[in-house]
Scaffold this motif. Structure first.
Motif, short mmCIF file in Angstrom:
data_model
loop_
_atom_site.label_atom_id
_atom_site.label_comp_id
_atom_site.label_asym_id
_atom_site.label_seq_id
_atom_site.Cartn_x
_atom_site.Cartn_y
_atom_site.Cartn_z
N LYS A 159 -6.30 6.77 30.48
CA LYS A 159 -6.47 8.19 30.14
C LYS A 159 -5.23 9.00 30.53
N TYR A 160 -4.06 8.47 30.19
CA TYR A 160 -2.81 9.09 30.62
C TYR A 160 -2.54 10.35 29.83
N GLY A 161 -2.15 11.41 30.52
CA GLY A 161 -1.85 12.69 29.88
C GLY A 161 -0.40 13.06 29.90
N PHE A 162 0.50 12.14 30.26
CA PHE A 162 1.94 12.37 30.22
C PHE A 162 2.32 13.60 31.05
N THR A 163 1.85 13.64 32.29
CA THR A 163 2.07 14.67 33.31
C THR A 163 1.28 15.95 33.06
N PHE A 164 0.51 16.01 31.97
CA PHE A 164 -0.29 17.20 31.67
C PHE A 164 -1.79 16.91 31.85
N ASP A 165 -2.09 15.94 32.72
CA ASP A 165 -3.48 15.55 32.92
C ASP A 165 -4.34 16.70 33.42
N SER A 166 -3.84 17.43 34.42
CA SER A 166 -4.64 18.50 35.02
C SER A 166 -4.73 19.74 34.14
N LEU A 167 -3.90 19.83 33.11
CA LEU A 167 -3.91 21.01 32.25
C LEU A 167 -4.79 20.85 31.01
N ARG A 168 -5.28 19.64 30.78
CA ARG A 168 -6.06 19.41 29.57
C ARG A 168 -7.40 20.14 29.60
N GLU A 169 -7.90 20.43 30.79
CA GLU A 169 -9.18 21.10 30.90
C GLU A 169 -9.05 22.62 30.96
N HIS A 170 -7.83 23.13 30.96
CA HIS A 170 -7.63 24.58 31.08
C HIS A 170 -7.76 25.24 29.71
N VAL A 171 -8.25 26.46 29.73
CA VAL A 171 -8.30 27.29 28.52
C VAL A 171 -7.48 28.55 28.69
N LYS A 172 -7.13 28.89 29.93
CA LYS A 172 -6.28 30.04 30.22
C LYS A 172 -5.03 29.55 30.95
N PHE A 173 -3.90 30.09 30.55
CA PHE A 173 -2.64 29.65 31.12
C PHE A 173 -1.83 30.87 31.55
N ASP A 174 -0.93 30.60 32.48
CA ASP A 174 0.00 31.63 32.93
C ASP A 174 0.92 32.01 31.77
N GLN A 175 0.88 33.28 31.37
CA GLN A 175 1.66 33.70 30.21
C GLN A 175 3.16 33.56 30.44
N ALA A 176 3.59 33.78 31.67
CA ALA A 176 5.02 33.61 31.96
C ALA A 176 5.42 32.14 31.99
N GLY A 177 4.45 31.25 32.23
CA GLY A 177 4.77 29.83 32.31
C GLY A 177 4.60 29.07 31.02
N ILE A 178 3.98 29.67 30.00
CA ILE A 178 3.77 28.97 28.73
C ILE A 178 5.08 28.55 28.08
N PRO A 179 6.13 29.41 28.00
CA PRO A 179 7.39 28.93 27.40
C PRO A 179 7.99 27.75 28.15
N LEU A 180 7.92 27.75 29.48
CA LEU A 180 8.46 26.63 30.24
C LEU A 180 7.63 25.37 30.05
N LEU A 181 6.31 25.51 30.01
CA LEU A 181 5.45 24.36 29.76
C LEU A 181 5.68 23.80 28.36
N ALA A 193 -2.68 25.12 24.11
CA ALA A 193 -3.64 24.06 24.40
C ALA A 193 -3.76 23.10 23.22
N SER A 194 -3.78 23.63 22.01
CA SER A 194 -3.86 22.78 20.83
C SER A 194 -2.62 21.91 20.68
N GLN A 195 -1.44 22.49 20.90
CA GLN A 195 -0.20 21.73 20.78
C GLN A 195 -0.13 20.66 21.87
N MET A 196 -0.56 20.96 23.07
CA MET A 196 -0.53 19.99 24.16
C MET A 196 -1.43 18.81 23.86
#
Length: 298
Positions: free
Chosen positions: A123-145, A99-102
């Motif tokens: 307020k462009y998020g460079f395709t990560f607009d919907s993820l800026r409010e998240h604090v928990k992420f899919d652990q298997a998807g973090i490397p791909l993200l 989240a910090s790196q994003m």
């Protein structure tokens, strides 16, 4: 008939001998034909060996040495190709680190766009607009993200360094459960992967002039990430010009013309020739990122 009855055994022997003679003759003819076929094949094999012996790539000492040198050159070529497609594996991040790196990457890209005069959507998020409010992420998807975040950053740096007019949109594929099922920032395609390669599609739309479009295409081939441009769609944009009325002619100095005198007609001004009239363009690039898969550990 009496002779046949008296010599029936002799007659049967003669008939048997004739049958055996016929069978032997048939077998002899068949073997002669097979022998002729074998002789023909042998001659063909001898001719083929003679032909191969006369070729330049016959396996002699010289050609064996040439083959070994070509194998060394091929191995060097494969190494260069692997370096061309190779990419660094994403770092292992937890929820807070990603989240910090994003957020840091989004802020850096917004600053770069402002510095280079590139207009972004609000307020462009460079395709990560919907993820800026998240604090928990899919652990298997973090490397791909994380990998997509790095690729989007590199793509935007090419766009901003060439000072495009405005960035319309960037689209990527969904790689994690945190990505929403629908949205304007996502493609309907998916990643393609096999034992050797992984292909990730992107689509970017921006506005600028022909110089900026050429600069972007040139910059994509200089990046560390191997971007493959599949299609380039360019649409000229209409520009609305506000027509301003010509300024009034300056007052003439000197004596007033005499009454009744014929007025001298004004000479028309020479019309300016338009040398260059470049129109802004909207360009849509369909890209693919090609990466070599990491080899399995021995």
């Amino acid at each position: 008939m009496l002779w046949i009855k008296r010599n029936l055994g002799l007659l049967l022997g003669i008939v048997g001998a004739l049958a055996l003679s016929g069978l032997a003759a048939w077998y002899l003819i068949a073997q002669i034909a097979a022998n002729n076929n074998f002789a023909k094949e042998l001659e063909e094999q001898k001719a083929e060996m003679t032909r191969l012996g006369g070729l330049t790539y016959f396996p002699n000492d010289k050609n064996i040495a040439t083959t070994k040198s070509e194998m060394v050159r091929l191995s060097s070529l494969l190494t260069r190709v692997q370096q061309l497609y190779q990419s660094e594996p994403p770092p292992k991040l937890d929820d807070q680190q990603f989240a910090s790196q994003m957020l840091t990457t989004i802020a850096e890209l917004q600053t770069q766009a402002q510095t280079n005069g590139v207009i972004l959507p609000a307020k462009y998020g460079f395709t990560f607009d919907s993820l800026r409010e998240h604090v928990k992420f899919d652990q298997a998807g973090i490397p791909l993200l994380t990998t997509q975040l790095r690729e989007v950053k590199e793509l935007c740096e090419v766009l901003f360094s060439n000072r495009i007019h405005s960035l319309v949109s960037i689209q990527r594929v969904r790689v994690a459960t945190n990505d929403p099922p629908s949205g304007a920032h996502y493609l309907t395609k998916t990643m393609a992967s096999n034992n050797w390669l992984t292909i990730t599609p992107y689509e970017v739309t921006f506005r600028g002039f022909a110089t900026e479009v050429a600069g972007v295409l040139d910059g994509l081939q200089r990046t560390k990430t191997y971007f493959v441009v599949r299609t380039v769609d360019v649409i000229p944009l209409e520009v609305t010009r506000q027509e301003t009325p010509p300024p009034p002619p300056p007052p003439t100095k000197g004596p007033a013309p005499k009454t009744g005198a014929a007025a001298t007609p004004a000479q028309p001004k020479a019309e300016l020739i338009r040398v260059l009239d470049e129109r802004p363009l909207q360009c849509r690039l369909r890209l693919e990122v090609v990466k070599l898969n990491q080899p399995p550990a021995k």
